[in-house]
Write an enzyme that holds these catalytic residues in place. Structure first.
Site, PDB file in Angstrom:
ATOM      1  N   SER A  80       0.832  -1.208   0.000  1.00  0.00           N
ATOM      2  CA  SER A  80       0.000   0.000   0.000  1.00  0.00           C
ATOM      3  C   SER A  80       0.867   1.259   0.000  1.00  0.00           C
ATOM      4  O   SER A  80       2.058   1.225   0.320  1.00  0.00           O
ATOM      5  CB  SER A  80      -0.918   0.004   1.223  1.00  0.00           C
ATOM      6  OG  SER A  80      -0.153   0.173   2.396  1.00  0.00           O
ATOM      7  N   HIS A  81       0.231   2.369  -0.341  1.00  0.00           N
ATOM      8  CA  HIS A  81       0.926   3.656  -0.342  1.00  0.00           C
ATOM      9  C   HIS A  81       1.406   3.998   1.072  1.00  0.00           C
ATOM     10  O   HIS A  81       2.506   4.503   1.273  1.00  0.00           O
ATOM     11  CB  HIS A  81      -0.005   4.730  -0.875  1.00  0.00           C
ATOM     12  CG  HIS A  81       0.686   6.003  -1.206  1.00  0.00           C
ATOM     13  ND1 HIS A  81       0.029   7.104  -1.677  1.00  0.00           N
ATOM     14  CD2 HIS A  81       1.983   6.375  -1.128  1.00  0.00           C
ATOM     15  CE1 HIS A  81       0.890   8.078  -1.874  1.00  0.00           C
ATOM     16  NE2 HIS A  81       2.076   7.667  -1.546  1.00  0.00           N
ATOM     17  N   ALA A  82       0.580   3.712   2.067  1.00  0.00           N
ATOM     18  CA  ALA A  82       0.961   3.993   3.457  1.00  0.00           C
ATOM     19  C   ALA A  82       2.173   3.166   3.871  1.00  0.00           C
ATOM     20  O   ALA A  82       3.042   3.643   4.600  1.00  0.00           O
ATOM     21  CB  ALA A  82      -0.213   3.702   4.382  1.00  0.00           C
TER      22      ALA A  82
END
Length: 123
Positions: A80-82
């Site tokens: 994920s981007h996070a």
């Protein structure tokens, strides 16, 4: 060298497991972040562990990552981007640990990413 385990007195330990998004070790006060506000821990401390259902880039900006010792999410994964944000910032992150709604008044957390676990101590 021996490791010392620090456990808050009069607390029950809850062990959660998830996917390691960013490696490292963290131990700090816990802040549950929901609906754009802090549910526990109104004041930012120098070292905190954020707990959130999901960790979006928008939330990362609001959470002031410079104060984060670690991040735990109930959803999300290592791609994920996070997860990329936490790796770039060198913040230990455990994602996809499942339902975190039963945490209650947890006051302390430690993340051990080599074992893909986090200990959450409850009063």
């Amino acid at each position: 060298m021996t490791a010392t385990r620090i456990e808050p007195m009069n607390h029950t330990c809850l062990l959660v497991k998830g996917s390691v998004a960013s490696h490292g070790l963290a131990a700090a006060h816990l802040v549950i972040y929901t609906d754009g506000r802090f549910a526990i821990g109104d004041t930012l401390r120098e070292a905190i562990v954020y707990v959130r259902d999901a960790f979006t880039p928008e939330i990362a900006i609001r959470c002031q990552l410079e104060h984060a010792s670690g991040i735990i999410t109930s959803r999300g994964g290592i791609l994920s981007h996070a997860a990329s944000l936490t790796r770039e910032a060198h913040i230990p992150c455990l994602m996809g640990v499942g339902n975190l709604s039963d945490i209650g008044p947890t006051t302390w957390a430690s993340i051990v990413t080599p074992a893909a676990t986090a200990h959450l101590w409850q009063r």
